[in-house]
Scaffold this motif. Sequence first.
Motif, PDB file in Angstrom:
ATOM      1  N   SER A 232       4.422   2.732   6.181  1.00 27.06           N
ATOM      2  CA  SER A 232       3.385   3.751   6.012  1.00 27.06           C
ATOM      3  C   SER A 232       2.014   3.123   5.802  1.00 27.06           C
ATOM      4  CB  SER A 232       3.729   4.659   4.827  1.00 27.06           C
ATOM      5  OG  SER A 232       4.926   5.365   5.067  1.00 27.06           O
ATOM      6  N   VAL A 233       1.980   1.963   5.170  1.00 29.54           N
ATOM      7  CA  VAL A 233       0.713   1.268   4.958  1.00 29.54           C
ATOM      8  C   VAL A 233       0.275   0.524   6.217  1.00 29.54           C
ATOM      9  CG1 VAL A 233      -0.449  -0.542   3.633  1.00 29.54           C
ATOM     10  CG2 VAL A 233       1.098   1.055   2.478  1.00 29.54           C
TER      11      VAL A 233
ATOM     12  N   ALA B  77      -0.600   2.909   9.201  1.00 33.49           N
ATOM     13  CA  ALA B  77      -1.873   3.603   9.039  1.00 33.49           C
ATOM     14  C   ALA B  77      -3.060   2.651   9.230  1.00 33.49           C
ATOM     15  CB  ALA B  77      -1.937   4.265   7.665  1.00 33.49           C
TER      16      ALA B  77
ATOM     17  N   GLY C 238      -4.812  12.207   9.545  1.00 30.86           N
ATOM     18  CA  GLY C 238      -4.326  11.786   8.237  1.00 30.86           C
ATOM     19  C   GLY C 238      -4.033  10.295   8.197  1.00 30.86           C
ATOM     20  N   ARG C 239      -3.448   9.769   9.282  1.00 27.42           N
ATOM     21  CA  ARG C 239      -3.158   8.329   9.292  1.00 27.42           C
ATOM     22  C   ARG C 239      -4.431   7.506   9.390  1.00 27.42           C
ATOM     23  NH1 ARG C 239       2.595   7.081  12.326  1.00 27.42           N
ATOM     24  NH2 ARG C 239       3.666   8.993  11.702  1.00 27.42           N
TER      25      ARG C 239
ATOM     26  N   ALA D  84      -5.901   7.501   5.903  1.00 28.91           N
ATOM     27  CA  ALA D  84      -5.111   6.656   5.005  1.00 28.91           C
ATOM     28  C   ALA D  84      -5.333   5.181   5.325  1.00 28.91           C
ATOM     29  CB  ALA D  84      -3.629   7.004   5.128  1.00 28.91           C
TER      30      ALA D  84
ATOM     31  N   TYR E  93      -8.528   3.904   4.012  1.00 40.60           N
ATOM     32  CA  TYR E  93      -8.432   3.760   2.551  1.00 40.60           C
ATOM     33  C   TYR E  93      -7.752   2.440   2.202  1.00 40.60           C
ATOM     34  CZ  TYR E  93      -6.994   4.828  -2.255  1.00 40.60           C
ATOM     35  OH  TYR E  93      -6.783   4.784  -3.617  1.00 40.60           O
TER      36      TYR E  93
ATOM     37  N   TYR F 285      -2.642  -2.853  -1.332  1.00 44.40           N
ATOM     38  CA  TYR F 285      -1.874  -2.182  -0.286  1.00 44.40           C
ATOM     39  C   TYR F 285      -1.521  -3.126   0.862  1.00 44.40           C
ATOM     40  CZ  TYR F 285      -2.892   2.202  -2.658  1.00 44.40           C
ATOM     41  OH  TYR F 285      -2.962   3.211  -3.588  1.00 44.40           O
TER      42      TYR F 285
ATOM     43  N   ARG G 127       5.633  12.568   6.567  1.00 44.57           N
ATOM     44  CA  ARG G 127       6.181  11.429   5.819  1.00 44.57           C
ATOM     45  C   ARG G 127       7.647  11.664   5.465  1.00 44.57           C
ATOM     46  NH1 ARG G 127       4.731   7.519   1.894  1.00 44.57           N
ATOM     47  NH2 ARG G 127       6.677   6.412   1.425  1.00 44.57           N
TER      48      ARG G 127
END
Length: 512
Positions: free
Chosen positions: A334-335, A338, A381-382, A385, A388, A398, A445
């Motif tokens: 997910s990290v 993104a 959204g990705r 993220a 970020y 992260y 997710r």
Amino acid sequence: MLSSSIKQISRRLQSGEVTASELVENCLARAHQTKDLNAFVTITADLAREQAQQSDERRRQGQPLGPLDGVPVSVKDNFCVRGAPTTCGSRMLAEFRPPYTASVVRRLLRAGACLIGKTNLDEFGMGVGTVDSFFGPTKNVWGSNVKYKLRYKYGEPATDPPVPPRDSDEDFYIPGGSSGGSAVSVASGSSFVALGSDTGGSVRNPAASCGLVGLKPSYGLLSRHGLVPLVHSMDAPGLLARTVADAALVFDLLSAPDALDSTCVAEARTPVALAERCSARGLVVGVPREYHCPGVDSQVLDAWEAAAAELAAGGATVRQVSLPHTQHSIACYSVLNAAEVASNMARYDGVEFGFRSTEHASTEAMYADGRRRALNEVVRGRVLAGNYFLLRRHYDDYMVQAMRVRRLIQRDFELAWRAGCHLLLTPVTLTDGHLHSEFVQRDSRTNTAALDYCTQPANMAGVPAVSLPVRLSSRGLPISLQLMAPPLGERRLLAAARWLERRLAFPRLELV
């Protein structure tokens, strides 16, 4: 005819029992017959007919190019094909026509394949259901209103299949994603093999949902040149086929060094060239205990145990192994996903190509409005993220941590190979299938965690993996298992998969 393997249909083409032009017309008619499944974004009928005529002419002259000459194929709509729309399932690229063809597609066409069309996908490949396309969701053949029969592969008569339950006629089973359109094009008989892309399971998951063989090769064995990138460090072109032999045949045709892809393995390949008779004798097969996880259905466990027992009965040594960091793969993904998405999506500004906003207050306003209107919520959204995670104040917490976890996941696999395992046997998905009505109630997710738990680690480690249908569930939906091998271990992987395929004799779908 449209449920044949490549070997079978190639033999009929060679004998003159059917011409490439007739075969293409049948596949185009099937694509039209099943258009409600929404497998295709673009049907390339004129191109397919032209290619079929060229194939027929080569055969008349006694110069066929090989087993794929005249065989209809389909390609996921994130592979570039010169002059044809390449949309990635997004409004952003709805009008984009690339000036070049992806290397793997070019090799298919040079082998004489006839391109039926470009297939639907989750927008930019960001999904596990093929429900998040700008062109609408794709429906699975299994459980659909399309009439079909089941035939067992090795000569048993056709039977009336169980009818998977649905709450309403409007509901449908998803085909998995993001290569769901490719899977449905093969399962429905519109093509004989399809190209997909696999970043976390996007070939193997739809193959499992649609009762097909799905191959994700070792990272770098198939060229990524011309594949619109999602996650550079994990993207792998893959294949969806009806049989292991079909997947192996096309893999051999596509596997070659490519100077246009700096990540492509430079050494010459040894063809897989599966023997007619394969054996499990002498194999050491590991069964990872961590894949027996919360949420896995009892019928999937039963199928897993039965396949392990079949391998043991065939002379393989089956033993339990541990991949302790598997449970962290989705969070790590997910990290990293993104972050790479945020970088890759920066090119879509509407200036050089893609959707362009009419907002002219400023350049920044034009970018923002164009991306808001042309990218769906999952993609936006990705991107947010990823930006970020990439901020300087967050990078160590992260990105650095995710890269460390990825290395631990890779090491788990390396230790399994060093301990003597030739292959690993796991489920593909935790359950047999998902209704659209249920799937869309969960966020992206949650769905990714449910469908990619067993498949994503192979992308982290870059190892080859194949999804193989093994039985039907009580609801009449396919249940599949996964075999994984060390990097560049496709020959042993596919030989074992073919042996297991023959022993378990999963029923082939025939549409009527």
